[in-house]
Design a protein around this motif. Sequence first.
Motif, PDB file in Angstrom:
ATOM      1  N   PHE A 191       4.595  -4.876  -4.109  1.00  0.00           N
ATOM      2  CA  PHE A 191       3.134  -5.401  -4.038  1.00  0.00           C
ATOM      3  C   PHE A 191       2.445  -4.188  -3.280  1.00  0.00           C
ATOM      4  O   PHE A 191       1.266  -3.892  -3.354  1.00  0.00           O
ATOM      5  CB  PHE A 191       3.092  -6.683  -3.138  1.00  0.00           C
ATOM      6  CG  PHE A 191       1.744  -7.228  -3.198  1.00  0.00           C
ATOM      7  CD1 PHE A 191       1.171  -7.456  -4.333  1.00  0.00           C
ATOM      8  CD2 PHE A 191       1.103  -7.474  -1.733  1.00  0.00           C
ATOM      9  CE1 PHE A 191      -0.110  -8.245  -4.142  1.00  0.00           C
ATOM     10  CE2 PHE A 191      -0.013  -7.729  -1.810  1.00  0.00           C
ATOM     11  CZ  PHE A 191      -0.646  -8.384  -2.816  1.00  0.00           C
ATOM     12  N   GLN A 192       3.181  -3.545  -1.979  1.00  0.00           N
ATOM     13  CA  GLN A 192       2.425  -2.462  -1.126  1.00  0.00           C
ATOM     14  C   GLN A 192       2.108  -1.557  -2.081  1.00  0.00           C
ATOM     15  O   GLN A 192       0.811  -0.982  -1.892  1.00  0.00           O
ATOM     16  CB  GLN A 192       3.490  -2.065  -0.164  1.00  0.00           C
ATOM     17  CG  GLN A 192       3.629  -2.861   1.057  1.00  0.00           C
ATOM     18  CD  GLN A 192       4.698  -2.635   2.023  1.00  0.00           C
ATOM     19  OE1 GLN A 192       5.974  -2.628   1.883  1.00  0.00           O
ATOM     20  NE2 GLN A 192       4.102  -1.763   3.158  1.00  0.00           N
ATOM     21  N   ASN A 193       2.838  -1.005  -2.958  1.00  0.00           N
ATOM     22  CA  ASN A 193       2.434   0.052  -3.722  1.00  0.00           C
ATOM     23  C   ASN A 193       1.447  -0.162  -4.777  1.00  0.00           C
ATOM     24  O   ASN A 193       0.680   0.506  -5.165  1.00  0.00           O
ATOM     25  CB  ASN A 193       3.653   0.468  -4.688  1.00  0.00           C
ATOM     26  CG  ASN A 193       4.963   0.692  -3.874  1.00  0.00           C
ATOM     27  OD1 ASN A 193       4.856   1.400  -2.520  1.00  0.00           O
ATOM     28  ND2 ASN A 193       6.213   0.940  -4.223  1.00  0.00           N
ATOM     29  N   LEU A 194       1.430  -1.386  -5.274  1.00  0.00           N
ATOM     30  CA  LEU A 194       0.471  -1.862  -6.312  1.00  0.00           C
ATOM     31  C   LEU A 194      -0.911  -1.706  -5.597  1.00  0.00           C
ATOM     32  O   LEU A 194      -2.114  -1.592  -5.991  1.00  0.00           O
ATOM     33  CB  LEU A 194       0.593  -3.172  -6.795  1.00  0.00           C
ATOM     34  CG  LEU A 194      -0.207  -3.794  -7.772  1.00  0.00           C
ATOM     35  CD1 LEU A 194      -0.720  -2.920  -9.046  1.00  0.00           C
ATOM     36  CD2 LEU A 194       0.054  -5.141  -8.265  1.00  0.00           C
ATOM     37  N   TYR A 195      -0.927  -2.758  -4.305  1.00  0.00           N
ATOM     38  CA  TYR A 195      -2.168  -2.552  -3.739  1.00  0.00           C
ATOM     39  C   TYR A 195      -2.854  -1.138  -3.380  1.00  0.00           C
ATOM     40  O   TYR A 195      -3.832  -0.687  -3.661  1.00  0.00           O
ATOM     41  CB  TYR A 195      -1.735  -3.413  -2.195  1.00  0.00           C
ATOM     42  CG  TYR A 195      -2.993  -3.468  -1.385  1.00  0.00           C
ATOM     43  CD1 TYR A 195      -3.627  -4.734  -1.483  1.00  0.00           C
ATOM     44  CD2 TYR A 195      -3.402  -2.592  -0.358  1.00  0.00           C
ATOM     45  CE1 TYR A 195      -4.740  -4.855  -0.982  1.00  0.00           C
ATOM     46  CE2 TYR A 195      -4.489  -2.633   0.177  1.00  0.00           C
ATOM     47  CZ  TYR A 195      -5.151  -4.089   0.309  1.00  0.00           C
ATOM     48  OH  TYR A 195      -6.419  -4.299   1.053  1.00  0.00           O
ATOM     49  N   ILE A 253      -6.274  -0.012  -4.630  1.00  0.00           N
ATOM     50  CA  ILE A 253      -7.454  -0.005  -3.572  1.00  0.00           C
ATOM     51  C   ILE A 253      -7.387   1.442  -3.002  1.00  0.00           C
ATOM     52  O   ILE A 253      -8.603   1.722  -2.510  1.00  0.00           O
ATOM     53  CB  ILE A 253      -7.054  -1.092  -2.462  1.00  0.00           C
ATOM     54  CG1 ILE A 253      -6.714  -2.387  -3.309  1.00  0.00           C
ATOM     55  CG2 ILE A 253      -8.016  -1.124  -1.466  1.00  0.00           C
ATOM     56  CD1 ILE A 253      -7.854  -2.919  -4.118  1.00  0.00           C
ATOM     57  N   GLY A 254      -6.425   2.200  -3.219  1.00  0.00           N
ATOM     58  CA  GLY A 254      -6.328   3.354  -2.150  1.00  0.00           C
ATOM     59  C   GLY A 254      -6.057   3.627  -0.817  1.00  0.00           C
ATOM     60  O   GLY A 254      -6.482   4.562  -0.081  1.00  0.00           O
ATOM     61  N   LYS A 255      -5.823   2.301  -0.233  1.00  0.00           N
ATOM     62  CA  LYS A 255      -5.407   2.098   1.149  1.00  0.00           C
ATOM     63  C   LYS A 255      -4.070   1.254   1.344  1.00  0.00           C
ATOM     64  O   LYS A 255      -3.829   0.598   0.174  1.00  0.00           O
ATOM     65  CB  LYS A 255      -6.483   0.976   1.879  1.00  0.00           C
ATOM     66  CG  LYS A 255      -7.970   1.839   1.896  1.00  0.00           C
ATOM     67  CD  LYS A 255      -8.955   0.878   2.553  1.00  0.00           C
ATOM     68  CE  LYS A 255     -10.364   1.452   2.470  1.00  0.00           C
ATOM     69  NZ  LYS A 255     -11.404   0.765   3.028  1.00  0.00           N
ATOM     70  N   GLU A 256      -3.460   1.289   2.589  1.00  0.00           N
ATOM     71  CA  GLU A 256      -2.286   0.957   2.638  1.00  0.00           C
ATOM     72  C   GLU A 256      -2.554  -0.633   3.075  1.00  0.00           C
ATOM     73  O   GLU A 256      -3.492  -1.042   3.694  1.00  0.00           O
ATOM     74  CB  GLU A 256      -1.640   1.495   4.002  1.00  0.00           C
ATOM     75  CG  GLU A 256      -1.069   2.949   3.709  1.00  0.00           C
ATOM     76  CD  GLU A 256       0.076   3.042   2.741  1.00  0.00           C
ATOM     77  OE1 GLU A 256       0.775   2.158   2.503  1.00  0.00           O
ATOM     78  OE2 GLU A 256       0.209   4.239   2.185  1.00  0.00           O
ATOM     79  N   GLU A 277     -15.803  -3.617   1.809  1.00  0.00           N
ATOM     80  CA  GLU A 277     -16.311  -2.678   0.920  1.00  0.00           C
ATOM     81  C   GLU A 277     -16.002  -3.442  -0.437  1.00  0.00           C
ATOM     82  O   GLU A 277     -16.692  -3.118  -1.472  1.00  0.00           O
ATOM     83  CB  GLU A 277     -15.390  -1.621   0.720  1.00  0.00           C
ATOM     84  CG  GLU A 277     -15.546  -0.523   2.055  1.00  0.00           C
ATOM     85  CD  GLU A 277     -14.637   0.143   2.619  1.00  0.00           C
ATOM     86  OE1 GLU A 277     -13.673   0.546   1.532  1.00  0.00           O
ATOM     87  OE2 GLU A 277     -14.457   0.828   3.571  1.00  0.00           O
ATOM     88  N   LEU A 278     -15.064  -4.262  -0.885  1.00  0.00           N
ATOM     89  CA  LEU A 278     -14.830  -4.817  -2.187  1.00  0.00           C
ATOM     90  C   LEU A 278     -14.080  -6.110  -1.959  1.00  0.00           C
ATOM     91  O   LEU A 278     -13.515  -6.450  -1.038  1.00  0.00           O
ATOM     92  CB  LEU A 278     -13.872  -3.802  -2.810  1.00  0.00           C
ATOM     93  CG  LEU A 278     -12.721  -3.415  -2.427  1.00  0.00           C
ATOM     94  CD1 LEU A 278     -11.622  -2.886  -3.490  1.00  0.00           C
ATOM     95  CD2 LEU A 278     -12.807  -2.206  -1.425  1.00  0.00           C
ATOM     96  N   ASP A 279     -14.066  -6.867  -3.211  1.00  0.00           N
ATOM     97  CA  ASP A 279     -13.107  -8.142  -3.246  1.00  0.00           C
ATOM     98  C   ASP A 279     -11.919  -7.693  -4.182  1.00  0.00           C
ATOM     99  O   ASP A 279     -11.996  -6.947  -5.081  1.00  0.00           O
ATOM    100  CB  ASP A 279     -14.023  -9.178  -3.863  1.00  0.00           C
ATOM    101  CG  ASP A 279     -15.160  -9.540  -3.145  1.00  0.00           C
ATOM    102  OD1 ASP A 279     -15.090  -9.453  -2.056  1.00  0.00           O
ATOM    103  OD2 ASP A 279     -15.900 -10.182  -3.806  1.00  0.00           O
TER     104      ASP A 279
END
Length: 125
Positions: A109-113, A117-120, A87-89
Amino acid sequence: MVDVRELKIGNYVYLQNNKTPYKITEIGYSEIEYPRYEASRISSGAVFRTYIENLNPIPLTEALLLKCGFERKHFGSATIFCHLSIELDVYFCLKGVDYNIPVRSLHQFQNLYFDLIGKELQVNI
């Protein structure tokens, strides 16, 4: 120690000095010592609870980014880690460019991602 305001369910941290990853399944107040925070995880079907102050961040390293599906690319003096999906880069810079956003641990980093991105983030430790 990890700041409770940075934690969310699904984050990975270390339990005290142990280097075994601990995946958070619940965050809440202690039933024994209010208002201390506790975090929980499920291990072998049992719920394990500990106080937040017993948790330590997992340092964000190049090896960990590679295990989570990122690829290393070099652009001049910058080292970029790319996570490509259909879907995206998604591009994250580890060295060479200063965005003034300190992300030094896996849970950050998990939280920022997730925020971007809106995904885990799929973590493979």
